[in-house]
Design an enzyme around this catalytic site. Structure first.
Site, mmCIF file in Angstrom:
data_model
loop_
_atom_site.group_PDB
_atom_site.id
_atom_site.type_symbol
_atom_site.label_atom_id
_atom_site.label_comp_id
_atom_site.label_asym_id
_atom_site.label_seq_id
_atom_site.Cartn_x
_atom_site.Cartn_y
_atom_site.Cartn_z
ATOM 1 N N SER A 233 0.416 6.695 -9.055
ATOM 2 C CA SER A 233 1.581 7.003 -9.964
ATOM 3 C C SER A 233 1.542 5.840 -10.832
ATOM 4 O O SER A 233 1.580 5.873 -12.121
ATOM 5 C CB SER A 233 2.810 7.111 -9.366
ATOM 6 O OG SER A 233 3.206 6.507 -8.334
ATOM 7 N N HIS A 263 0.579 11.046 -1.432
ATOM 8 C CA HIS A 263 1.145 9.990 -2.282
ATOM 9 C C HIS A 263 2.660 10.139 -2.075
ATOM 10 O O HIS A 263 3.198 10.224 -0.817
ATOM 11 C CB HIS A 263 0.833 10.011 -3.806
ATOM 12 C CG HIS A 263 1.298 8.726 -4.502
ATOM 13 N ND1 HIS A 263 1.823 7.395 -3.912
ATOM 14 C CD2 HIS A 263 1.427 8.516 -5.897
ATOM 15 C CE1 HIS A 263 2.174 6.747 -4.761
ATOM 16 N NE2 HIS A 263 2.015 7.187 -5.993
ATOM 17 N N HIS A 309 -2.202 4.091 5.108
ATOM 18 C CA HIS A 309 -2.251 3.517 3.686
ATOM 19 C C HIS A 309 -3.625 3.004 3.283
ATOM 20 O O HIS A 309 -4.266 2.397 3.772
ATOM 21 C CB HIS A 309 -1.162 2.412 3.818
ATOM 22 C CG HIS A 309 -0.458 2.207 2.471
ATOM 23 N ND1 HIS A 309 -1.101 1.154 1.606
ATOM 24 C CD2 HIS A 309 0.648 2.838 1.676
ATOM 25 C CE1 HIS A 309 -0.272 1.233 0.691
ATOM 26 N NE2 HIS A 309 0.647 2.101 0.792
ATOM 27 N N ARG A 318 8.851 -1.356 4.399
ATOM 28 C CA ARG A 318 9.727 -0.227 4.089
ATOM 29 C C ARG A 318 10.095 0.605 5.155
ATOM 30 O O ARG A 318 11.498 1.055 5.271
ATOM 31 C CB ARG A 318 9.032 0.374 2.869
ATOM 32 C CG ARG A 318 8.893 -0.679 1.677
ATOM 33 C CD ARG A 318 8.260 0.145 0.517
ATOM 34 N NE ARG A 318 6.585 0.888 1.147
ATOM 35 C CZ ARG A 318 5.970 1.540 0.332
ATOM 36 N NH1 ARG A 318 6.326 1.777 -0.869
ATOM 37 N NH2 ARG A 318 4.884 2.007 0.930
ATOM 38 N N ASP A 364 6.989 6.797 4.113
ATOM 39 C CA ASP A 364 7.478 8.096 4.165
ATOM 40 C C ASP A 364 7.616 8.520 5.557
ATOM 41 O O ASP A 364 8.010 9.803 5.522
ATOM 42 C CB ASP A 364 6.408 8.929 3.383
ATOM 43 C CG ASP A 364 6.412 8.466 1.939
ATOM 44 O OD1 ASP A 364 7.492 8.307 1.257
ATOM 45 O OD2 ASP A 364 5.247 8.366 1.242
HETATM 46 N N1 AMX Z 1 -3.998 10.998 9.573
HETATM 47 C C1 AMX Z 1 -5.272 11.436 9.675
HETATM 48 N N2 AMX Z 1 -6.169 11.116 9.282
HETATM 49 C C2 AMX Z 1 -5.908 9.966 8.525
HETATM 50 C C3 AMX Z 1 -4.924 9.446 8.143
HETATM 51 C C4 AMX Z 1 -3.572 9.995 8.743
HETATM 52 N N3 AMX Z 1 -2.358 9.358 8.610
HETATM 53 N N4 AMX Z 1 -4.648 8.201 7.210
HETATM 54 C C5 AMX Z 1 -6.238 8.131 7.282
HETATM 55 N N5 AMX Z 1 -6.830 9.182 7.735
HETATM 56 C C6 AMX Z 1 -8.458 9.323 7.692
HETATM 57 C C7 AMX Z 1 -8.468 9.620 6.287
HETATM 58 O O1 AMX Z 1 -8.203 10.916 5.802
HETATM 59 C C8 AMX Z 1 -10.238 9.118 6.137
HETATM 60 O O2 AMX Z 1 -10.651 10.396 6.727
HETATM 61 P P1 AMX Z 1 -12.188 11.174 6.124
HETATM 62 O O3 AMX Z 1 -13.235 9.917 6.042
HETATM 63 O O4 AMX Z 1 -12.516 12.092 7.223
HETATM 64 O O5 AMX Z 1 -12.069 11.414 4.917
HETATM 65 C C9 AMX Z 1 -10.093 8.151 7.117
HETATM 66 O O6 AMX Z 1 -9.002 8.093 7.987
HETATM 67 C C10 AMX Z 1 -10.209 6.924 6.364
HETATM 68 O O7 AMX Z 1 -9.173 6.925 5.602
HETATM 69 P P2 AMX Z 1 -8.585 5.562 5.264
HETATM 70 O O8 AMX Z 1 -9.487 4.470 4.811
HETATM 71 O O9 AMX Z 1 -7.884 4.821 6.281
HETATM 72 O O10 AMX Z 1 -7.366 5.663 4.229
HETATM 73 P P3 AMX Z 1 -7.270 6.091 2.515
HETATM 74 O O11 AMX Z 1 -7.195 4.919 1.901
HETATM 75 O O12 AMX Z 1 -8.614 7.036 2.119
HETATM 76 O O13 AMX Z 1 -6.182 6.959 2.405
HETATM 77 C C11 AMX Z 1 -3.776 7.595 2.673
HETATM 78 C C12 AMX Z 1 -4.665 6.392 2.311
HETATM 79 C C13 AMX Z 1 -2.463 7.117 2.611
HETATM 80 C C14 AMX Z 1 -3.969 8.615 1.643
HETATM 81 C C15 AMX Z 1 -4.142 8.007 4.098
HETATM 82 O O14 AMX Z 1 -3.849 7.198 5.096
HETATM 83 C C16 AMX Z 1 -3.265 9.469 4.538
HETATM 84 O O15 AMX Z 1 -3.746 10.517 4.132
HETATM 85 N N6 AMX Z 1 -1.906 9.318 5.179
HETATM 86 C C17 AMX Z 1 -1.229 10.520 5.325
HETATM 87 C C18 AMX Z 1 -0.326 10.971 4.112
HETATM 88 C C19 AMX Z 1 0.535 9.980 3.581
HETATM 89 O O16 AMX Z 1 1.278 9.366 4.682
HETATM 90 N N7 AMX Z 1 0.678 9.372 2.316
HETATM 91 C C20 AMX Z 1 1.749 8.606 1.765
HETATM 92 C C21 AMX Z 1 1.275 7.100 1.719
HETATM 93 C C22 AMX Z 1 2.178 6.193 1.155
HETATM 94 C C23 AMX Z 1 2.663 6.763 -0.449
HETATM 95 O O17 AMX Z 1 1.848 6.676 -1.296
HETATM 96 N N8 AMX Z 1 3.885 7.025 -0.521
#
Ligand code: AMX
Length: 426
Positions: A233, A263, A309, A318, A364
């Site tokens: 964002s 996000h 994250h 947080r 979150d």
């Molecule tokens: N559950 C399952 N798998 C997860 C995970 C989770 N909570 N977090 C990361 N992974 C997976 C990724 O999907 C990725 O898998 P892939 O290689 O098969 O595509 C792998 O682990 C590597 O990811 P990463 O480098 O650790 O994370 P990233 O920087 O690519 O993504 C984020 C970060 C937040 C999108 C990811 O951790 C996620 O999807 N979390 C769940 C959604 C969430 O809580 N989002 C909110 C974040 C905070 C915010 O912005 N408000």
């Protein structure tokens, strides 16, 4: 000229001189290099943006203008906004002037309500929220002054006017659309003398007007306010604003990104997932049941919402702030208890996957359970509250970017062919 404009004016002169000096001394120094995997991988870790409102060290979490969030959780959103904009917490007098100014700009024009009323009844609350902000665009002071030929050095001034106007109106828009979307009765008018947190609580409905919910709202508006410049964002908002699209265009665009499940929508997804879990096991699940549900979710190819994250490598401070709030006020609440127990189970399971870089909870993972406890059960609404808070950081970032005469954001893309040529080249 009120205090914040005087103060900012002086500071901006200093910041501009400082930046000029930095460019002279270090303009050619390398900040980051980019690998092919980073180019394919969402630019993770590429350091190519300046954001002075806040920073997020991977092992510490949110630091706002040099002060860790942990030391700011008792401050008000108004104080935090002043801090984000100027780099200093306000004095008593400064706060009083700044708060009065915000209070005087609360009125939401009727045409906003007219449009929201005509939206489909099943519109997502974030769609309604972003539509309301976009419709307000015709009020932009920046656009009027730009059309009148304002000089680039002064762009920050009408941007600040737009920023304060937006911050003052968002609680009313957010609360009004909550009542409209979830059939809670008539929209409640703002109270001229209430602060941002108090008025938001008041306008949501009588049932929320308690001291504890006010404290939660204050914490909510402070904790989500900013998270450096590279998240979806923030980057989207600043990219749009760099084209000199005004703040109404910019933050509604940025919030379309906040509405994504990876996000800001993760708070909605997290509570939805927790309620599914509790529904499946008929109450607060045991440790084995929690493990099973986490494994089932992962095996079905889904993420665990509220965990992981892109930057952090520790438990999000947080999350800790919200967890502590729940522990203090209602440790035995079944939904909150499930959130606390998941904190013991999820990281262990995510670590086993071997690919997740951060197995710890983010902001979150806990917020939904707290809102749920106080009767705010419509979880599709939660991202709107996140957005009200995040508008503090996003608008402050834009004021600084215009003040520091930042150019259009325009990185260079390459094609897959270019990368293949790189492989074939010596
Ligand atoms: N559950 C399952 N798998 C997860 C995970 C989770 N909570 N977090 C990361 N992974 C997976 C990724 O999907 C990725 O898998 P892939 O290689 O098969 O595509 C792998 O682990 C590597 O990811 P990463 O480098 O650790 O994370 P990233 O920087 O690519 O993504 C984020 C970060 C937040 C999108 C990811 O951790 C996620 O999807 N979390 C769940 C959604 C969430 O809580 N989002 C909110 C974040 C905070 C915010 O912005 N408000």
């Amino acid at each position: 000229m009120s205090d914040i404009r005087n103060k900012l004016s002086k500071k901006i002169d200093e910041w501009r001189k400082e930046e000029k000096l930095i460019m002279e001394k270090a303009g050619n120094k390398e900040l980051s290099s980019v690998t092919v995997s980073q180019a394919f991988g969402g630019m993770r870790g590429v350091r190519a943006l300046i954001c002075d409102t806040s920073r997020v060290p991977q092992d510490e979490g949110l630091i706002i203008r040099g002060i860790h969030l942990k030391k700011l959780i008792d401050n008000t959103p108004e104080e935090i906004y002043f801090l984000l904009l100027t780099g200093e917490l306000p004095t008593k007098d400064e706060l009083s002037g700044f708060s009065s100014e915000i209070k005087s700009r609360k009125k939401v024009p009727d045409y906003v309500w007219d449009v929201l009323k005509h939206m489909p009844k099943d519109s997502h609350p974030m769609t309604m929220f972003n539509t309301a902000i976009l419709i307000l665009q015709k009020e932009s002071v920046f656009q009027k002054e730009y059309n009148a030929g304002i000089r680039k050095e002064d762009y920050w001034k009408p941007t600040l006017e737009d920023a304060i106007n937006i911050i003052a109106k968002l609680p009313a828009i957010a609360a009004g659309l909550y009542r409209m979307r979830f059939n809670k009765g008539e929209i409640i008018s703002a109270e001229p003398e209430s602060d941002l947190s108090g008025d938001y609580v008041h306008m949501l409905g009588k049932e929320f007007e308690t001291e504890d919910f006010y404290d939660l709202m204050k914490l909510y508006l402070v904790a989500h306010c900013d998270h450096e410049g590279g998240n979806v964002s923030a980057l989207a908002t600043q990219t749009i604003n760099s084209a000199l699209s005004d703040l109404y265009y910019s933050i509604s665009g940025g919030f379309n990104g906040l509405a994504g499940p990876l996000h800001g929508l993760a708070n909605q997804e997290s509570l939805k997932w927790i309620l599914e879990l509790m529904n499946k096991y008929g109450g607060t699940p045991s440790e084995d049941q929690l493990k099973n549900f986490v494994r089932e979710t992962l095996n079905s190819g889904k993420v665990i919402p509220g965990y992981g994250h892109a930057v952090l490598r520790v438990t999000d401070p947080r999350f800790e702030a919200f967890l502590n709030f729940g522990k203090k006020h209602f440790p035995e609440d079944p939904v909150f208890l499930t959130v606390s127990r998941l904190f013991e189970v999820v990281p262990v399971e995510l670590k086993k996957l071997d690919k997740v870089k951060n197995p710890w909870p983010n902001v979150d993972a806990a917020t939904g359970s707290l809102l749920y406890h106080y009767g705010l059960k419509e979880f599709s609404y939660y991202t709107v509250m996140f957005a009200v808070s995040r508008s503090l950081g996003l608008t402050a970032q834009a004021v600084l970017n215009r003040a520091l005469l930042k150019p259009l954001i325009r990185p260079k893309s390459v094609t897959t062919e270019d990368i293949k040529e790189l492989i074939n080249s010596k």
